[in-house]
Motif scaffolding. Sequence first.
Motif, PDB file in Angstrom:
ATOM      1  N   ALA A 148       0.806  -1.207   0.000  1.00 42.68           N
ATOM      2  CA  ALA A 148       0.000   0.000   0.000  1.00 42.68           C
ATOM      3  C   ALA A 148       0.848   1.270   0.000  1.00 42.68           C
ATOM      4  CB  ALA A 148      -0.950  -0.010   1.198  1.00 42.68           C
ATOM      5  N   SER A 149       1.973   1.251   0.705  1.00 45.33           N
ATOM      6  CA  SER A 149       2.833   2.441   0.766  1.00 45.33           C
ATOM      7  C   SER A 149       3.950   2.410  -0.267  1.00 45.33           C
ATOM      8  CB  SER A 149       3.438   2.580   2.166  1.00 45.33           C
ATOM      9  OG  SER A 149       4.250   1.454   2.471  1.00 45.33           O
ATOM     10  N   GLU A 150       4.008   1.341  -1.069  1.00 47.49           N
ATOM     11  CA  GLU A 150       4.987   1.198  -2.143  1.00 47.49           C
ATOM     12  C   GLU A 150       6.423   1.276  -1.619  1.00 47.49           C
ATOM     13  OE1 GLU A 150       4.042   4.076  -5.131  1.00 47.49           O
ATOM     14  OE2 GLU A 150       2.251   3.003  -5.796  1.00 47.49           O
ATOM     15  N   ASN A 151       6.667   0.517  -0.557  1.00 47.86           N
ATOM     16  CA  ASN A 151       8.012   0.385   0.010  1.00 47.86           C
ATOM     17  C   ASN A 151       8.412  -1.082  -0.023  1.00 47.86           C
ATOM     18  OD1 ASN A 151       8.665   3.144   0.966  1.00 47.86           O
ATOM     19  ND2 ASN A 151       6.866   2.845   2.254  1.00 47.86           N
ATOM     20  N   ALA A 152       9.638  -1.346  -0.472  1.00 47.11           N
ATOM     21  CA  ALA A 152      10.114  -2.727  -0.528  1.00 47.11           C
ATOM     22  C   ALA A 152      11.605  -2.753  -0.227  1.00 47.11           C
ATOM     23  CB  ALA A 152       9.840  -3.348  -1.890  1.00 47.11           C
ATOM     24  N   ALA A 153      12.057  -3.859   0.355  1.00 47.85           N
ATOM     25  CA  ALA A 153      13.466  -3.983   0.716  1.00 47.85           C
ATOM     26  C   ALA A 153      13.897  -5.438   0.634  1.00 47.85           C
ATOM     27  CB  ALA A 153      13.717  -3.437   2.116  1.00 47.85           C
ATOM     28  N   PHE A 154      15.131  -5.629   0.218  1.00 49.79           N
ATOM     29  CA  PHE A 154      15.770  -6.943   0.228  1.00 49.79           C
ATOM     30  C   PHE A 154      16.583  -7.053   1.511  1.00 49.79           C
ATOM     31  CE2 PHE A 154      19.458  -9.626  -0.688  1.00 49.79           C
ATOM     32  CZ  PHE A 154      18.816 -10.802  -1.042  1.00 49.79           C
ATOM     33  N   VAL A 155      16.451  -8.178   2.222  1.00 48.74           N
ATOM     34  CA  VAL A 155      17.063  -8.344   3.541  1.00 48.74           C
ATOM     35  C   VAL A 155      17.881  -9.623   3.570  1.00 48.74           C
ATOM     36  CG1 VAL A 155      16.629  -8.589   6.012  1.00 48.74           C
ATOM     37  CG2 VAL A 155      15.167  -7.086   4.646  1.00 48.74           C
ATOM     38  N   ALA A 156      19.098  -9.529   4.072  1.00 50.71           N
ATOM     39  CA  ALA A 156      19.952 -10.692   4.331  1.00 50.71           C
ATOM     40  C   ALA A 156      20.303 -10.687   5.807  1.00 50.71           C
ATOM     41  CB  ALA A 156      21.213 -10.641   3.475  1.00 50.71           C
ATOM     42  N   GLU A 157      20.049 -11.802   6.490  1.00 49.71           N
ATOM     43  CA  GLU A 157      20.243 -11.850   7.939  1.00 49.71           C
ATOM     44  C   GLU A 157      20.913 -13.150   8.375  1.00 49.71           C
ATOM     45  OE1 GLU A 157      16.677  -9.228   9.893  1.00 49.71           O
ATOM     46  OE2 GLU A 157      16.183 -11.272   9.278  1.00 49.71           O
ATOM     47  N   VAL A 158      21.539 -13.088   9.532  1.00 50.80           N
ATOM     48  CA  VAL A 158      22.061 -14.257  10.239  1.00 50.80           C
ATOM     49  C   VAL A 158      21.216 -14.434  11.490  1.00 50.80           C
ATOM     50  CG1 VAL A 158      24.029 -15.278  11.410  1.00 50.80           C
ATOM     51  CG2 VAL A 158      24.386 -13.904   9.349  1.00 50.80           C
ATOM     52  N   HIS A 159      20.717 -15.657  11.704  1.00 48.31           N
ATOM     53  CA  HIS A 159      19.788 -15.914  12.801  1.00 48.31           C
ATOM     54  C   HIS A 159      20.330 -16.978  13.750  1.00 48.31           C
ATOM     55  CE1 HIS A 159      15.911 -14.451  10.575  1.00 48.31           C
ATOM     56  NE2 HIS A 159      16.785 -13.488  10.791  1.00 48.31           N
ATOM     57  N   LEU A 160      19.892 -16.873  14.996  1.00 44.00           N
ATOM     58  CA  LEU A 160      20.039 -17.947  15.967  1.00 44.00           C
ATOM     59  C   LEU A 160      18.669 -18.567  16.161  1.00 44.00           C
ATOM     60  CD1 LEU A 160      21.792 -19.510  18.011  1.00 44.00           C
ATOM     61  CD2 LEU A 160      21.090 -17.840  19.735  1.00 44.00           C
ATOM     62  N   VAL A 161      18.582 -19.878  15.942  1.00 46.46           N
ATOM     63  CA  VAL A 161      17.309 -20.606  16.014  1.00 46.46           C
ATOM     64  C   VAL A 161      17.311 -21.470  17.277  1.00 46.46           C
ATOM     65  CG1 VAL A 161      15.743 -22.174  14.816  1.00 46.46           C
ATOM     66  CG2 VAL A 161      17.227 -20.634  13.498  1.00 46.46           C
ATOM     67  N   TRP A 162      16.336 -21.263  18.127  1.00 47.12           N
ATOM     68  CA  TRP A 162      16.267 -21.952  19.430  1.00 47.12           C
ATOM     69  C   TRP A 162      14.979 -22.747  19.521  1.00 47.12           C
ATOM     70  CZ3 TRP A 162      14.034 -19.401  24.315  1.00 47.12           C
ATOM     71  CH2 TRP A 162      14.128 -20.285  25.403  1.00 47.12           C
ATOM     72  N   ARG A 163      15.133 -24.058  19.709  1.00 42.21           N
ATOM     73  CA  ARG A 163      13.956 -24.917  19.940  1.00 42.21           C
ATOM     74  C   ARG A 163      13.592 -24.794  21.414  1.00 42.21           C
ATOM     75  NH1 ARG A 163      11.811 -29.472  17.203  1.00 42.21           N
ATOM     76  NH2 ARG A 163      13.474 -29.223  15.663  1.00 42.21           N
ATOM     77  N   ALA A 164      12.684 -23.870  21.692  1.00 45.33           N
ATOM     78  CA  ALA A 164      12.393 -23.513  23.076  1.00 45.33           C
ATOM     79  C   ALA A 164      11.618 -24.604  23.812  1.00 45.33           C
ATOM     80  CB  ALA A 164      11.604 -22.201  23.108  1.00 45.33           C
ATOM     81  N   PHE A 165      10.607 -25.188  23.177  1.00 49.04           N
ATOM     82  CA  PHE A 165       9.783 -26.220  23.792  1.00 49.04           C
ATOM     83  C   PHE A 165       9.538 -27.319  22.762  1.00 49.04           C
ATOM     84  CE2 PHE A 165       8.497 -22.106  25.544  1.00 49.04           C
ATOM     85  CZ  PHE A 165       8.789 -22.307  26.884  1.00 49.04           C
TER      86      PHE A 165
END
Length: 215
Positions: free
Chosen positions: A196-213
């Motif tokens: 709707a606001s005509e904004n877009a971005a490409f994102v590259a990230e490094v994540h920590l994934v935690w199996r909490a339960f």
Amino acid sequence: MQPRIRILYWLIAWLFGSLGARAQQSEIDSLLSQRGPYAIVVTAGTGLSYYSTHLGVPPTLEAARVSRFGFPGTIRVMWYPDHRLRVGLETGWTTLYSYRGFIAGERSQVYVSTTPILLMFAMPLGWLTGTERSFARRMSIMGGTGVYIVRSRLNYGNIVNASTYSTGWMAGASYAQPVGRRFRAAVELKWYDAVASENAAFVAEVHLVWRAFSW
């Protein structure tokens, strides 16, 4: 039908009915015992974003300095069932763009950021085939839809803050590498699009994934 024969008939019917009910319940219990495991998985990370749509820099802005890069932060909570489709929520924050310069000799600066609130769906590329060490089992594709809160900050004489809401979507892919029994390190590429606001971005990230339960 004689009374003795009738009683015998009832006993046989009751016996077979009881055995059938027990067999059916045993089958249900067996199926239930095979369900799972389930897990609640929390993902958090940061990286780099690049604003990919048109920037409306005022033509009167002199000595303009424009930045399309930002440093996003993401947090996601997902439910991992005993089948392919995973579902959850994602939010976070990222810079969309900023620019600064001079208008009529006075310093001017604009800064725009967004906070996504998305209903997320994810699916690993491999599930029934391959082992835990296979590449396909560690690759996932994802998508989501929801609302983007777009915030702008204008510093020109006075500071003016404004925000707007925009519907939008997200699509991406990730690769996760186990680093322990409950943790993984992941690399994620995704596309944010606030339609709707005509904004877009490409994102590259490094994540920590935690199996909490898990259960």
